[in-house]
Design an enzyme around this catalytic site. Sequence first.
Site, PDB file in Angstrom:
ATOM      1  N   GLY A  12       0.832  -1.213   0.000  1.00  0.00           N
ATOM      2  CA  GLY A  12       0.000   0.000   0.000  1.00  0.00           C
ATOM      3  C   GLY A  12       0.861   1.255   0.000  1.00  0.00           C
ATOM      4  N   ASN A  34      -3.241  -8.592   0.386  1.00  0.00           N
ATOM      5  CA  ASN A  34      -4.224  -9.386  -0.403  1.00  0.00           C
ATOM      6  C   ASN A  34      -4.527  -8.712  -1.742  1.00  0.00           C
ATOM      7  OD1 ASN A  34      -5.843  -7.233   0.173  1.00  0.00           O
ATOM      8  ND2 ASN A  34      -7.440  -8.392   1.226  1.00  0.00           N
ATOM      9  N   LEU A  61      -5.991 -11.423   5.618  1.00  0.00           N
ATOM     10  CA  LEU A  61      -5.856 -11.617   7.070  1.00  0.00           C
ATOM     11  C   LEU A  61      -7.176 -11.980   7.741  1.00  0.00           C
ATOM     12  CD1 LEU A  61      -3.441  -8.646   7.828  1.00  0.00           C
ATOM     13  CD2 LEU A  61      -2.869 -11.080   7.901  1.00  0.00           C
ATOM     14  N   SER A 127      -4.908   6.701  13.293  1.00  0.00           N
ATOM     15  CA  SER A 127      -5.203   7.926  12.544  1.00  0.00           C
ATOM     16  C   SER A 127      -5.676   9.023  13.483  1.00  0.00           C
ATOM     17  CB  SER A 127      -6.292   7.626  11.508  1.00  0.00           C
ATOM     18  OG  SER A 127      -6.812   8.830  10.985  1.00  0.00           O
ATOM     19  N   THR A 129      -7.981  10.691  13.004  1.00  0.00           N
ATOM     20  CA  THR A 129      -9.448  10.694  12.911  1.00  0.00           C
ATOM     21  C   THR A 129     -10.074  10.269  14.237  1.00  0.00           C
ATOM     22  OG1 THR A 129     -11.168  10.225  11.267  1.00  0.00           O
ATOM     23  CG2 THR A 129      -9.928   8.344  12.092  1.00  0.00           C
ATOM     24  N   TYR A 152     -15.039   3.766   9.709  1.00  0.00           N
ATOM     25  CA  TYR A 152     -13.575   3.682   9.513  1.00  0.00           C
ATOM     26  C   TYR A 152     -12.877   4.209  10.765  1.00  0.00           C
ATOM     27  CZ  TYR A 152      -8.986   5.518   8.468  1.00  0.00           C
ATOM     28  OH  TYR A 152      -7.655   5.829   8.556  1.00  0.00           O
ATOM     29  N   LYS A 156     -10.506   2.316  13.981  1.00  0.00           N
ATOM     30  CA  LYS A 156      -9.194   2.729  14.503  1.00  0.00           C
ATOM     31  C   LYS A 156      -9.259   2.876  16.027  1.00  0.00           C
ATOM     32  CE  LYS A 156      -7.008   2.805  10.632  1.00  0.00           C
ATOM     33  NZ  LYS A 156      -6.020   1.733  10.367  1.00  0.00           N
ATOM     34  N   PHE A 181      -1.581  12.071  10.741  1.00  0.00           N
ATOM     35  CA  PHE A 181      -2.442  13.153  10.284  1.00  0.00           C
ATOM     36  C   PHE A 181      -2.677  12.916   8.786  1.00  0.00           C
ATOM     37  CE2 PHE A 181      -3.492  15.812  13.926  1.00  0.00           C
ATOM     38  CZ  PHE A 181      -2.936  14.996  14.889  1.00  0.00           C
ATOM     39  N   ASN A 182      -2.338  13.798   7.913  1.00  0.00           N
ATOM     40  CA  ASN A 182      -2.692  13.540   6.500  1.00  0.00           C
ATOM     41  C   ASN A 182      -1.477  13.184   5.655  1.00  0.00           C
ATOM     42  OD1 ASN A 182      -5.032  14.991   7.685  1.00  0.00           O
ATOM     43  ND2 ASN A 182      -5.825  14.762   5.598  1.00  0.00           N
ATOM     44  N   ASN A 202      -9.100  11.491  -1.454  1.00  0.00           N
ATOM     45  CA  ASN A 202      -8.276  12.449  -0.700  1.00  0.00           C
ATOM     46  C   ASN A 202      -7.869  13.630  -1.573  1.00  0.00           C
ATOM     47  OD1 ASN A 202      -6.967   9.548   0.837  1.00  0.00           O
ATOM     48  ND2 ASN A 202      -8.244  11.030   1.877  1.00  0.00           N
ATOM     49  N   GLY A 300     -19.288  15.090   7.330  1.00  0.00           N
ATOM     50  CA  GLY A 300     -18.308  14.399   8.182  1.00  0.00           C
ATOM     51  C   GLY A 300     -16.966  15.099   8.295  1.00  0.00           C
TER      52      GLY A 300
END
Length: 345
Positions: A12, A34, A61, A127, A129, A152, A156, A181-182, A202, A300
């Site tokens: 990723g 995966n 996983l 995150s 978040t 999401y 976390k 953060f971002n 994003n 959101g």
Amino acid sequence: MKSKILVTGGLGFIGSHTVVALQEQGFDVVIIDNLSNSSLDVLAGIMKITQISPEFENIDLRDKEAVVNFFEKYPKIIGVIHFAASKAVGESVENPLLYYENNLTSLIYLLKELSQKDEANFIFSSSCTVYGQADTLPISENAPVKKAESPYGNTKQIGEEIIQDSCKVYPQISAISLRYFNPIGAHPSGEIGELPIGTPQNLVPFITQTAIGKREQLSVFGNDYPTIDGTCVRDYIHVMDLARAHVIALKSLLEDKLEKNYDVFNLGTGKGNSVLEVIESFERVSGKKLSYKIVDRREGDITAAYADTHKANSELNWKAEHSLDEALKSAWEWEKRVAQIEKEE
Ligand code: WQD
């Protein structure tokens, strides 16, 4: 047999940059991915940068038996950096059970295997978040974790609690949750970077895809927030700084440097930038005029978030070193490289 580090989600965006940083520090890396949100091209990109081929296992996983078999096949895993998770806020609202199953089942199966080992060091990809809209800025690790704004974000929060509770009963597990953060930007080699599948959710990949001509126009989600120019403020951190922080955090666990066997660190630059400031910075470093329009707020979204970085600065001896301009420049170079590769295909 060399001690190995497992990186889940290692193909990723942040995972691949962390695999490179680990290999450059001499760690032996095994990747589990995966391929649901990545591709084997990323493995080739990693190898081009480090000339070292990480071992790779295509495992989901959520497959408990596959996870058990993996740890039997790799008994010398002493550290795990766990990135593998679904991470699209909007998608999590539409499909909560996918998020709870994927993000939490995989975590539980990993921790159950680590609880059987004499020593286990675990880094969790969390995150900012989890803070929601914090009451005070900058946001420190002591800020209250508020009710998550999305499934999401909830995965976390719950994930951190699962790890903390596990560390209480399994002293042989030492863990750190890293609250990003971002994350933005790309490796300077141009071999790896962010590869959003479909329409980017994003800001920065949407900006670079607009500038390269893949997207018509960027929609700026609201300019009526109580901020410097009405657009939301975020703490944009270069993925290279983030990757380096993971290696440092892992080393702090391997060298038993933490006083307790569970801790949390914010990873940000400590500086907030508005959406319009990001656009202005991008136009400056790319020399491109960006087409954008102001539209309604996105459901959101919080007004502002940027990190109090004192804890990571002092306890991990880590500080973000790249500027917003540098991060956006690297993201733009990567976007141009992807376009070049697509043209040659
Ligand atoms: C940033 C700002 C948008 C897109 C989320 C998750 C976080 C992490 C990063 C996974 C906001 C504005 C965006 C666009 C826009 N995810 N924006 N037009 O929402 O801060 O964080 O992604 O690891 O956990 O919460 O990031 O990049 O989506 O948005 O105006 O097309 O850009 O409103 O103000 P966000 P983002």
